[in-house]
Write a protein that holds these residues in place. Structure first.
Motif, mmCIF file in Angstrom:
data_model
loop_
_atom_site.group_PDB
_atom_site.id
_atom_site.type_symbol
_atom_site.label_atom_id
_atom_site.label_comp_id
_atom_site.label_asym_id
_atom_site.label_seq_id
_atom_site.Cartn_x
_atom_site.Cartn_y
_atom_site.Cartn_z
ATOM 1 N N SER A 219 -46.520 55.489 -84.518
ATOM 2 C CA SER A 219 -46.373 54.493 -85.682
ATOM 3 C C SER A 219 -45.456 53.295 -85.028
ATOM 4 O O SER A 219 -45.704 52.147 -85.287
ATOM 5 N N GLU A 220 -44.299 53.930 -84.839
ATOM 6 C CA GLU A 220 -43.195 52.585 -84.112
ATOM 7 C C GLU A 220 -43.604 51.870 -83.053
ATOM 8 O O GLU A 220 -43.450 50.818 -82.862
ATOM 9 N N GLU B 33 -46.585 51.486 -82.261
ATOM 10 C CA GLU B 33 -47.770 50.297 -82.717
ATOM 11 C C GLU B 33 -47.134 49.223 -82.944
ATOM 12 O O GLU B 33 -47.578 48.038 -82.855
ATOM 13 N N LYS B 34 -45.754 49.117 -83.967
ATOM 14 C CA LYS B 34 -45.313 48.179 -84.247
ATOM 15 C C LYS B 34 -44.942 47.177 -83.129
ATOM 16 O O LYS B 34 -45.082 45.810 -83.255
ATOM 17 N N LEU C 90 -53.469 57.750 -83.061
ATOM 18 C CA LEU C 90 -53.331 56.992 -84.405
ATOM 19 C C LEU C 90 -54.756 57.427 -85.000
ATOM 20 O O LEU C 90 -54.925 56.826 -86.378
ATOM 21 N N ARG D 59 -57.089 55.216 -84.639
ATOM 22 C CA ARG D 59 -57.477 53.618 -85.161
ATOM 23 C C ARG D 59 -58.468 53.364 -84.341
ATOM 24 O O ARG D 59 -58.496 52.322 -83.341
#
Length: 832
Positions: free
Chosen positions: A555-556, A558-559, A585, A587
């Protein structure tokens, strides 16, 4: 007459360089062929022709054309093109041999700090050649020599960051503070005042514009001991371009004549004030030529002090009668004496015409020589006969450096007066109590010794002490600000800039080194210390995303990759990692959109095909994914990550031999690609080859020692080989690296139970129950642990919870409960 061959060759060579500098490579190739045909024996012609082919991407033609000149070693540029072509064509041995044979041609050369918008270096220097040689050795699998070349390149030039990256990627021991530091040689490389080029042949051609600017700046540097000299230069610079040279010179001389007379009067006035009211009579007559000579040599010998006359007489000081100032309008508030115009017209007929400051002509009047003048050169206005002869006006002496107030219809002011008037600061109006004629006015003693005086007609109050002391006009201060800084100041600025850049490189290099060694937390901390503007660069954002990806913090990661796409939407590098982050993830929509964007933007890039393969893999279509990954490896046979993804898809299809072949190709492309070693270990583990599996897992863990998954895989293999204590050590180390990894902690608790460490197992299971409360295996293991500790009620409770969470495991749970009931029945029978 036919032109000379040398002239034609020179012109063609200039045309080729022109097109190369302007990235017009087709034109450069066209004229390079003409040049080579005109002068086929010249090595420079071969160099330019090969360079044009190389810039156009025709590597084979560049290699063949530059070979003869490179073999002879006659042209360093041809050597450079030949070595670069060898690297691109994977003919590493030939490139290495040609650079080693011609080491005397490029050794000791340094072009650092010699490049600018107008200067270029046509041949490489030693750090650049060493970096290329290191790349050739690295591709030739001679890592020792490659590391040596990269280290030497960084010692000579710390800005060779690709050499530093190569050292990190090879796993070499690197000390960042020792590589990126400011040395005297580095400062001298950028300080052009103190460090000439190392090679006279590389001396940059002088730019005429630079020389002209240096000459003009040298002319502006004047002797600051005399402010009048600076004032004259400033006034001279403001002369309009419409004036002729003679008029400008006469204007400057007229202005300086008044300055000279003012300084003379100041000196005489101070002497007279010191000696009392005594009077000294100058010679009765003085010729105009003598006055000109005395005025032009005022610095060597001061003229005689002016005489002090009675009020009745109207004698004129010879210094002012020789050459009166230019024609000026009357002062505001004064009356022009009657008959002065007629007297001036009569005297004009007997006076030689002199150039005016505005380009016209003026004549000194004879009547002017019979009138007394003030210090600033203004004639003393004659009074009516009925009035008493009043004292000399104070304003004429006190305002010698200030412009006179002229009427709108008066004649043109002098250039010096105009410049001074434009820069004059306005003063607040004086109160009525200090105006002329008021009873409250009190004026101090003037320089000439008069007891009474009047204020200026403009009503401005003037301090005699400040008036007699010449002040630097504002133009002088402007001249000081425009002076170029000294060379020492430039050297200090260069050193400070180099220290700032080296500090920036240290932080960046520390982050990259930590990232290459998979110390991801340290890498994130190092990159976080960079300035905000540097953190938002695409390269740093990609490294931050990779660091979080290696920690499985998707998640980090991806940012940062999203920010990277916003900053650089056309960037292709590292997009395969971003696609893997989206795959983890789940997605699906974002991954499909990214794949379409990359394929539409760059159809022939391996990153785009890797992203498309991950998109097919996420929707569980392994055949389409394999086609995409194979296409990526065809586009770039050195793209190790595509081979690894291809192997993962083969494992999913249970095609283990094909998977092993893909992993081997990935390792051959990149020796430090730990993902391929991990994949081979998983294949051998599935096949039951635990020894080979452990070897590959250990190899991957050696490259990436901070990855808890790899260490946990080693523990699994050891556990299957019945090495429980070694497996427990591996699981303990993995939990230290990843404290919140539930799978690793579960295996550790199971190992504790296997060797009979019940307290440690209970501690781990209680932590695990908080991490994964809905996991059936956790409750099942807790039930087995409570059976061994004798807490049968707690064991039954956790078995029941496990059965409720996972009905599929009902058979195992029932067996555990039945074994527990058998133990209870056995205990009851023994008691009976």
């Amino acid at each position: 007459m036919a032109p000379s061959s040398a002239t034609i060759t020179n012109l063609l060579r200039q045309v080729v360089y022109y097109h190369l500098d302007n990235n017009s490579y087709e034109n450069a190739l066209f004229f390079a062929e003409k040049l080579n045909a005109q002068d086929p024996r010249s090595s420079e012609s071969a160099h330019l022709l090969a360079l044009s082919h190389f810039r156009l991407g025709d590597i084979r033609s560049a290699f063949e054309i530059s070979r003869p000149a490179a073999t002879k070693g006659s042209n360093l540029g041809a050597l450079w093109v030949y070595a670069q072509s060898s690297l691109r064509l994977e003919r590493y041995r030939e490139g290495i041999s040609i650079l080693e044979k011609t080491k005397d041609r490029w050794s000791g050369k340094s072009n650092l700090g010699r490049h600018s918008a107008t200067n270029r270096s046509l041949s490489p220097d030693e750090p650049t050649v060493l970096c290329l040689l290191g790349k050739l050795y690295h591709a030739y699998d001679d890592h020792k020599r490659a590391i040596e070349c990269f280290e030497n390149a960084l010692k000579l030039n710390p800005f060779m960051f690709d050499a530093f990256q190569a050292l990190c990627n090879m796993g070499a021991t690197v000390r960042v503070p020792n590589m990126f530091r400011v040395t005297d040689s580095l400062i001298h490389s950028f300080d052009h005042e103190s460090a000439p080029p190392t090679d006279p042949r590389e001396m940059p051609t002088a730019n005429p514009l630079d020389l002209a600017s240096k000459k003009s700046s040298a002319r502006n540097v004047l002797d600051t001991s005399d402010p009048f000299e600076l004032q004259r230069s400033s006034a001279h610079q403001e002369i309009p371009s419409s004036l002729t040279a003679s008029s400008a010179e006469s204007a400057e001389n007229g202005f300086m004549s008044r300055i000279t007379a003012a300084r003379t009067r100041l000196a005489s006035a101070s002497v007279t004030s010191a000696n009392g009211d005594g009077m000294e009579t100058p010679p009765a007559s003085a010729s105009t030529a003598d006055t000109h000579n005395s005025r032009s040599n005022f610095a060597a010998e001061a003229p005689q002090a002016p005489a002090r006359r009675t009020r009745a007489t109207q004698a004129v000081d010879p210094a002012f009668a020789a050459e009166p100032p230019p024609r000026m309008g009357p002062r505001a508030g004064t009356k022009r004496p009657a008959g002065s115009r007629s007297q001036e017209k009569e005297s004009d007929q007997h006076t030689e015409a002199l150039p005016d400051q505005n380009g016209g002509m003026w004549r000194p009047s004879a009547a002017a020589s019979q009138r007394k003048r003030t210090v600033s050169g203004h004639p003393v206005q004659a009074r009516q006969q009925s009035e008493e002869p009043g004292p000399q006006r104070r304003s004429a002496r006190l305002n010698m450096f200030k412009p006179s107030v002229t009427k709108a219809n008066s004649g043109a002011a002098t250039i010096g007066t105009t410049a001074t008037r434009e820069l004059k600061k306005a003063r607040p109006p004086i109160s009525r109590a200090f105006r002329p004629g008021s009873s409250g006015s009190s004026v101090g003693r003037v320089v000439s010794g008069n007891r009474t005086s009047r204020l200026e007609d403009s009503g401005m109050d003037v301090d005699p002490a400040e008036s007699t002391r010449p002040k630097d006009p504002p133009m002088v201060q402007q001249t000081f600000t425009k002076m170029p800084p000294p060379p020492e100041y430039e050297s200090i600025k260069v050193e400070e800039a180099l220290r700032w850049i080296m500090e920036l490189l240290k932080k960046t290099a520390s982050g990259y080194l930590a990232c290459s060694q998979y110390r991801c937390k340290e890498a994130v901390q190092a990159f976080s210390t960079l300035p905000r503007s540097q953190q938002d660069t695409p390269w740093v954002l990609a490294q931050m995303g990779r660091a979080y990806y290696e920690q499985a913090l998707y998640s980090e990661a991806e940012k940062f990759f999203c920010r990277l796409r916003a900053v650089a939407p056309t960037r292709l590098e590292d997009m395969e990692v971003y696609s893997t982050v989206l795959w983890h993830l789940k997605r699906e929509t974002d991954l499909s959109f990214l794949a379409h964007e990359l394929v539409d933007a760059a159809w022939t890039s391996p990153q785009a095909w890797c992203t498309l393969g991950n998109a097919w893999s996420l929707v569980r279509d392994p055949d389409q994914a394999l086609r995409c990954f194979k296409r990526a490896t065809q586009l770039n046979p050195k793209f190790a990550y595509a081979f690894t993804l291809q192997g993962h898809e083969h494992v999913a299809n249970e095609e283990y031999e094909k998977a092993l072949a893909a992993y081997r190709q990935a390792i051959s492309a990149d020796r430090r690609h730990y993902n391929a070693y991990y994949g081979m270990g998983k294949v051998h583990e599935k096949l039951g080859n635990y020894d080979k599996a452990r070897i590959h897992f250990q190899a991957a863990s050696t490259i990436n020692p901070t990855n808890a998954v790899l260490i946990c895989c080693i523990g699994n293999v050891l556990e299957k080989q019945k090495h429980l204590h070694a497996a427990l050590q591996a699981f303990t180390r993995a939990t230290e690296l990843a404290p919140r990894a539930a799978q690793t902690r579960y295996k550790k608790a199971r190992a504790h139970l296997a060797i009979g460490q019940l307290e440690a197992a209970q501690k781990e299971l209680l932590i695990l129950k908080d991490l994964a409360p809905d996991e059936a295996n956790v409750h099942f293991l807790l039930g087995k642990m409570y059976i061994q500790t004798g807490e049968k009620q707690s064991a039954v409770r956790h078995f029941t919870i496990a059965l409720a969470l996972d009905p599929k495991a009902s058979q195992q749970v029932k067996e555990a409960i039945e074994s527990l009931e058998d133990d209870i029945d056995m205990d009851d029978s023994m008691m009976d």
